[in-house]
Scaffold this active site. Structure first.
Site, PDB file in Angstrom:
ATOM      1  N   ILE A  76       3.088  -9.451   1.912  1.00 59.75           N
ATOM      2  CA  ILE A  76       2.828 -10.619   2.768  1.00 59.75           C
ATOM      3  C   ILE A  76       1.772 -10.296   3.820  1.00 59.75           C
ATOM      4  O   ILE A  76       1.184 -11.195   4.402  1.00 59.75           O
ATOM      5  CB  ILE A  76       4.100 -11.136   3.478  1.00 59.75           C
ATOM      6  N   ASP A  77       1.519  -8.988   4.042  1.00 62.39           N
ATOM      7  CA  ASP A  77       0.549  -8.597   5.073  1.00 62.39           C
ATOM      8  C   ASP A  77      -0.901  -8.804   4.627  1.00 62.39           C
ATOM      9  O   ASP A  77      -1.807  -8.806   5.453  1.00 62.39           O
ATOM     10  CB  ASP A  77       0.741  -7.127   5.456  1.00 62.39           C
ATOM     11  N   MET A 123       4.823 -11.493  11.701  1.00 59.86           N
ATOM     12  CA  MET A 123       4.743 -10.143  11.129  1.00 59.86           C
ATOM     13  C   MET A 123       3.302  -9.715  10.849  1.00 59.86           C
ATOM     14  O   MET A 123       2.434 -10.546  10.625  1.00 59.86           O
ATOM     15  CB  MET A 123       5.533 -10.071   9.820  1.00 59.86           C
ATOM     16  N   GLY A 124       3.068  -8.411  10.800  1.00 61.56           N
ATOM     17  CA  GLY A 124       1.751  -7.858  10.480  1.00 61.56           C
ATOM     18  C   GLY A 124       1.436  -6.696  11.392  1.00 61.56           C
ATOM     19  O   GLY A 124       1.053  -6.904  12.538  1.00 61.56           O
ATOM     20  N   TYR A 134      12.514 -12.301   9.629  1.00 64.65           N
ATOM     21  CA  TYR A 134      12.638 -12.247   8.178  1.00 64.65           C
ATOM     22  C   TYR A 134      12.509 -13.613   7.522  1.00 64.65           C
ATOM     23  O   TYR A 134      12.314 -13.707   6.312  1.00 64.65           O
ATOM     24  CB  TYR A 134      13.937 -11.513   7.812  1.00 64.65           C
ATOM     25  N   LEU A 135      12.591 -14.672   8.320  1.00 65.09           N
ATOM     26  CA  LEU A 135      12.442 -16.014   7.760  1.00 65.09           C
ATOM     27  C   LEU A 135      11.108 -16.158   7.026  1.00 65.09           C
ATOM     28  O   LEU A 135      11.042 -16.754   5.963  1.00 65.09           O
ATOM     29  CB  LEU A 135      12.532 -17.071   8.864  1.00 65.09           C
ATOM     30  N   ARG A 160       9.340 -14.174   5.360  1.00 64.47           N
ATOM     31  CA  ARG A 160       9.154 -13.557   4.051  1.00 64.47           C
ATOM     32  C   ARG A 160      10.292 -13.876   3.092  1.00 64.47           C
ATOM     33  O   ARG A 160      10.157 -13.665   1.890  1.00 64.47           O
ATOM     34  CB  ARG A 160       8.980 -12.040   4.172  1.00 64.47           C
ATOM     35  N   GLU A 162       3.024  -9.249  15.738  1.00 63.46           N
ATOM     36  CA  GLU A 162       3.930  -8.202  16.215  1.00 63.46           C
ATOM     37  C   GLU A 162       3.190  -6.888  16.446  1.00 63.46           C
ATOM     38  O   GLU A 162       3.660  -6.029  17.176  1.00 63.46           O
ATOM     39  CB  GLU A 162       5.054  -7.981  15.198  1.00 63.46           C
ATOM     40  N   ASN A 173       0.809  -1.222   0.000  1.00 57.25           N
ATOM     41  CA  ASN A 173       0.000   0.000   0.000  1.00 57.25           C
ATOM     42  C   ASN A 173       0.847   1.278   0.000  1.00 57.25           C
ATOM     43  O   ASN A 173       0.424   2.288  -0.558  1.00 57.25           O
ATOM     44  CB  ASN A 173      -1.074   0.018   1.094  1.00 57.25           C
TER      45      ASN A 173
END
Lengths: 407, 407
Positions: free
Chosen positions: B137-138, B180-181, B295-296, B298, B237, B108
């Site tokens: 990825i989000d 993540m997110g 980071y794994l 992604r 997160e 975005n």
């Protein structure tokens, strides 16, 4: 022929292929005419103590194959370390059930448990054949070319660094990944197999076989960052100072210890965070990211070496064959034959139990922050087939119009 | 027919399939008779500013296919957020090279960059076709059923929790994985797809769509630990308190912020460590382990959804088709058709740019700590074929002799 009753257990940290060894034992044992029962102990030695057994003679071979392909210990595991009193209780249970053969799948702590049980059995004049089946992602069992579980974990680490290197190339900065391995750096060193092009990371690898000095570390990172505009670093959780004190232990005030007296190193991101903070504050590098691979590297489902799977199955199968065709207790060991094939030997338990292998000097570069080609040749066949590969766009630059060279 | 010159760039965080979209653009553009050049910008918008282009017309189709299968942004990425002045400089470069079509692959923030460039081009009366190609990825782009990159990252998270659950079952305790997110919980929620049997973890899922209360969290963990003798927890997160303040921000004194004003949440294990410490000290549970997937999730090479790969390729290909067959700028969006197939639309940039989608209420269970079947049905087809599966030994207990029931 005297009827035989088999008991098999799993100990220590799970691996991606430990169930292959379990199923290797079970299927090979069920094939023996003498065997009238194959039991499994839930949660290792503790399951024997509690008489908590599953009848693996009532399991279908189809489901056994499905379980073999599933990571982590299907029977459950334990960190219990039996002493003589613990072993006497175990004998009572084994005797009550008429167990004649005991197979324990595990690392060096588990092999030591087998040794104690074996010695106590002799002392108690209890006829028990005890075989240790190797397993550990740390690859730290002596007398073995490598141990089942290590190749799959090494593959995870190599793939993780191959990807982290690509990520770091796209968004440059410093990336630091902390890898499991208390005394042995094999798993951390596997990061080197994620490197393809000369400027790829990992650019620096820190192993527990070498003394860690913070000032030298910072100087190394500065040099690589200046050279490549970025830096990817692999760090063993077991790095320590000249006195042998873990770098993590210097940071955390209260550290958890297990029944074997080992400090708990995994399950926290503290070491990565500490080192990243040092790089940020001392080297004034803005984008610094630290990951701790933690339990992912030993439990991730779907990252497995087919070579590891086959060998893990074979050590289980061989354990039964050694038990029924041999005449002594022991530990099954993997020996490399040719490039690449393996054979198996039964070693005396005392030759393996409780001892720790670390990386040979020939595997570590003179710089102390890289591996040698000898290590790359050692590890590559273990990683198996179908390793993912990374490719780049070729340069083909477009001539600048507004900013020609030198302007 | 007016000759066309294509420029393509990649922005934001890399994904496992972002190069599929790049190659989709390049191969489809090279197929167009009008196109006389296909350029790539190194490191996104910053590469345009620096006139740092690669001529993708001189790349072989074979190597393009190899790059398509490689994770992370092959052209490099950027976190730059262009303002009007930045865009004016970009126009000078585009004009100098006669660029007629600009494709930017990103999330975005990147779509907002395309919107600004598009509006500035109109204001400057510069003929430029601007197309945004979705990637994140989000999964937080509005108007999209889902975004390329999310399915592969979701597959990593689901596989990670499937494995972590097996590990936790073997050595019971509490396991907490941070995913993540920032605002959207889709990726964390994907942990639910790692669950197979009713007592499998993750037993609790904490999403940024719901307010996080520490006391309730501890009560939830206590309940699950008592019920299952263990507990596996997925935590975003981005979890925050009722005022919207990230739980992590309450912990860390100085937080890094990017050019978009976002607090840096990834690249540290602090949130997992904080929550684990609370569980240890307040619930008196001894074995508590926290992993931060970092980071794994992604960048790991070798965990990818084939559905994601195909769709990522298609959004790149469709972007070129929309540019050459349509008459306006826009953002390519994925729409779900049937169960399961997709179609693509070109939406106005303003409909997507800078907006953030979060998980729909229908995807979150009433408890707030689980997902619904609607979410499971939504996500499953995206994960693709060949998902690894977990199997168990069946019970078949052996009757106790020394410790019969009740004794």
């Amino acid at each position: 022929m005297k009827p035989a009753k088999i008991l098999v257990a799993q100990g220590g940290g799970p691996t991606a292929v430990i169930n292959q060894s379990l199923v290797g034992v079970v299927l090979e044992a069920r094939r023996q005419a003498r065997v009238e029962a194959v039991y499994g102990a839930w949660h290792g030695m503790r399951g024997i103590l509690n008489e908590d057994f599953v009848d693996l003679g009532q399991e279908t071979s189809h489901n056994l194959e499905l379980v073999a392909g599933t990571p982590s210990s299907a029977l459950g595991s334990t960190r219990d370390k039996p002493d003589a009193a613990y072993c006497r209780q175990i004998f009572q249970v084994l005797q009550a059930h008429g167990i004649s053969h005991f197979f324990n799948i595990g690392g060096n702590d588990s092999s030591d448990s087998v040794r104690i049980v074996s010695e106590e059995a002799v002392a108690a004049n209890y006829p028990l054949r005890c075989i240790h089946i190797p397993k550990t992602i740390d690859n730290d069992l002596v007398e073995n070319d490598h141990t089942p579980g290590f190749p799959s974990a090494a593959r995870f680490v190599a793939q993780a660094f191959a990807g982290a290197n690509l990520d770091n190339a796209a968004l440059p900065g410093v990336y630091l990944g902390v890898v499991m391995g208390r005394h042995a750096g094999f798993l951390t060193a596997a990061a080197a197999l994620g490197k393809k092009f000369p400027d790829d990371g990992p650019h620096l690898i820190y192993l527990p076989e070498r003394v860690f000095e913070l000032e030298r570390f910072l100087a190394d990172v500065k040099l690589m960052y200046e050279r490549h505009g970025r830096c990817v670093i692999a760090v063993s959780e077991g790095i320590h100072d000249a006195a042998g004190e873990p770098i993590l232990a210097q940071l955390a005030p209260q550290l958890e210890r297990d029944a074997h007296g080992n400090v708990q190193l995994s399950g926290t991101g503290a070491l990565a965070d500490l080192l990243c903070e040092q790089i940020k504050s001392r080297l004034k590098i803005k984008r610094v990211r630290g990951d701790t691979f933690g339990y992912l590297q030993r439990s991730f489902i779907g990252c497995v070496s087919d070579v590891d799977q086959r060998e893990a199955r074979e050590v289980g199968e061989k354990a039964v064959q050694f038990a029924f065709h041999g005449h002594r207790d022991g530990s099954v060991a993997i020996k490399r034959v040719g490039n690449y094939s393996v054979d198996y030997e039964l070693l005396p338990l005392a030759a393996v139990a409780g001892k720790t292998r670390v990386m040979e000097d020939a595997f570590i570069a003179a710089s102390g922050t890289d591996v040698t080609d000898a290590f790359r040749l050692y590890l590559r066949p273990l990683l198996g087939s179908g390793m993912p590969d990374a490719f780049r766009l070729r340069p083909n630059p477009v001539a600048k119009i507004l900013h020609p060279a030198g302007v």
